[in-house]
Enzyme design. Structure first.
Site, short mmCIF file in Angstrom:
data_model
loop_
_atom_site.label_atom_id
_atom_site.label_comp_id
_atom_site.label_asym_id
_atom_site.label_seq_id
_atom_site.Cartn_x
_atom_site.Cartn_y
_atom_site.Cartn_z
N SER A 1 -20.19 7.48 4.81
CA SER A 1 -20.52 8.90 4.77
C SER A 1 -21.20 9.29 6.08
O SER A 1 -20.72 8.95 7.15
CB SER A 1 -21.38 9.19 3.54
OG SER A 1 -21.52 10.58 3.32
N ASP B 1 -10.90 11.21 -1.78
CA ASP B 1 -12.11 11.73 -1.16
C ASP B 1 -11.79 13.03 -0.42
O ASP B 1 -11.06 13.02 0.57
CB ASP B 1 -12.67 10.68 -0.18
CG ASP B 1 -13.96 11.10 0.49
OD1 ASP B 1 -14.47 12.21 0.21
OD2 ASP B 1 -14.48 10.31 1.30
N HIS C 1 -15.53 10.69 -3.10
CA HIS C 1 -16.27 10.22 -1.93
C HIS C 1 -17.12 9.00 -2.23
O HIS C 1 -17.23 8.09 -1.40
CB HIS C 1 -17.15 11.36 -1.41
CG HIS C 1 -17.94 11.01 -0.19
ND1 HIS C 1 -17.33 10.59 0.98
CD2 HIS C 1 -19.28 10.99 0.05
CE1 HIS C 1 -18.27 10.35 1.89
NE2 HIS C 1 -19.45 10.57 1.35
#
Length: 413
Positions: free
Chosen positions: A146, A330, A363
């Site tokens: 991330s 995602d 995600h």
């Protein structure tokens, strides 16, 4: 496995914005033993801590406790019997490193909104300073997911001679407008909470490391809870939300954590609402609202190409290997964005693979699917791109339009 959990001062630090703090403290943890060429820096995500594996100072049950325990440890993908793992809580956070909720030594009070704005570049430079303190001149690898993956990219941009391998996981060179918009709404939820008080809500000098006070300070808990709920929804795909919650009503034992409108008493309190309410309530117990503002700003601001003509130009000096990992479900950091990153690395003649994981989780798959993340990561750290589990799925792009089912949006009609 030897584990060290420390907080160290790296002295005066100038942030990218030009402001300085006289004494920047960094909380960090190390795992394993350093042998000179086996250091791996793990960069945490937005609200993570330095406590990446299952031993350290944070209590079990905390959502930042051992956040990548399935990946980091003895015999795991980042094997602490082989590698010396370092994880640093970034400046601006509230897990031990200097940030808005920590005490300004010049005033004896929390910094609050007077703490300098932070950037991903600041995180990288602070980490470099800490590694200097630890006597680590170069890294075998930098790994992160991330916004931690953006931190990885900044290492390749700023310190290309200090790292051999880059592993950005579920990351991108920059956020797209949809995510920028949602982060903006999340911040507004905090700043429009009356208890935010312009960021001056700590209530005195008796603040703990998460900003909680013992003398009656009132925090913007409802605003932070709403911000976290928006973020949490961004981490799921539509398919995973349907599978996990559907349209089910919550159990009779579930109690509403937040006020509802009068008509709401007629309609069901749904399972998905209950889940988000519960997790938001737990989140406000552990995290600081100002830190949430600071860190989302750092993520929104990040642009790999800043100061350069292109992403490829920004990474041109890096001559190691890179493994880019993405997840098909995602929509926060999409497979298309990861492929664009991999293509930028190819333009520089960097040896790179883009490993696409077929997953509809969303995600957070990089945190909750160790069986998908671990094998290619382990092989890449040990053998580079020759690892058996490392695959470059670039060919899928030309063979199928389904390469990146991105923006399976929350807002589809």
């Amino acid at each position: 496995m030897s584990v060290e959990s420390e907080t160290v001062s790296i002295g005066e630090f100038e942030f990218q914005c030009g402001e300085t703090v006289a004494d920047l403290e960094l909380a960090y943890e190390t795992y394993g033993d350093f042998s000179g060429d086996n250091a791996v820096l793990v960069c945490h995500a937005l609200t993570g801590s330095a406590h990446v594996s299952s031993r350290g100072r944070f209590e079990e049950g905390d959502q930042a406790y051992a956040w990548w325990d399935d990946i980091v440890g003895p015999g795991k993908a980042i094997d602490t019997k082989e590698y010396f793992v370092v994880c640093v809580n970034v400046p601006g956070s509230c897990y031990g490193s200097s940030g808005p909720s920590s005490t300004n030594p010049e005033t004896g009070e929390p910094y609050g909104p007077e703490f300098p704005p932070v950037t991903v570049a600041d995180w990288t430079e602070a980490q470099r300073r800490l590694l200097d303190e630890l006597g680590i001149p170069a890294l075998h690898a930098v790994v992160g997911g991330s916004v931690g993956g953006m931190n990885v990219l900044e290492w390749g941009k700023r310190h290309p001679d200090h790292v051999e391998k880059l592993v950005p996981v579920a990351a991108a060179p920059r956020l797209d407008p949809q995510c920028l918009a949602l982060n903006g709404i999340a911040r507004r939820a905090i700043t429009t909470d009356d208890d935010w008080n312009g960021g001056h809500y700590y209530g005195g000098s008796d603040s703990d490391e998460n900003g909680a006070t013992s003398d009656g300070g009132t925090h913007p808990d409802e605003g932070l809870a709403l911000a976290r709920q928006i973020g949490h929804v961004m981490y799921f795909s539509k398919a995973s939300m349907e599978r996990r919650f559907g349209r089910r009503a919550a159990t009779r034992e579930a109690e509403r954590a937040f006020p509802t409108d009068p008509a709401g008493r007629f309609f069901p309190y749904r399972d998905v609402e209950s889940y988000l309410d519960y997790n938001a309530s737990k989140f406000v117990e552990r995290f600081d609202a100002n830190s949430y503002l600071y860190l989302t700003r750092a993520m929104d601001n990040y642009d790999l190409s800043s100061g350069f003509e292109s992403d490829a130009d920004a990474l041109a000096a890096f001559d190691g290997e890179a493994l880019v990992m993405s997840f098909t479900g995602d929509w926060h950091f999409t497979t298309q964005q990861s492929e664009a990153l991999a293509e930028a690395l190819r333009e520089t003649d960097t040896d790179v693979a883009h490993h696409v994981v077929d997953s509809d989780y969303g995600h957070d798959a990089f945190l909750v699917e160790p069986d998908n993340v671990g094998p290619p990561l382990s092989d890449f750290l040990e053998e580079g791109l020759d690892g058996n589990a490392v695959s470059d799925t670039k060919a899928v792009e030309s063979e199928s339009s389904d390469f990146a089912p991105v923006h399976n949006s929350l807002f589809s009609r």
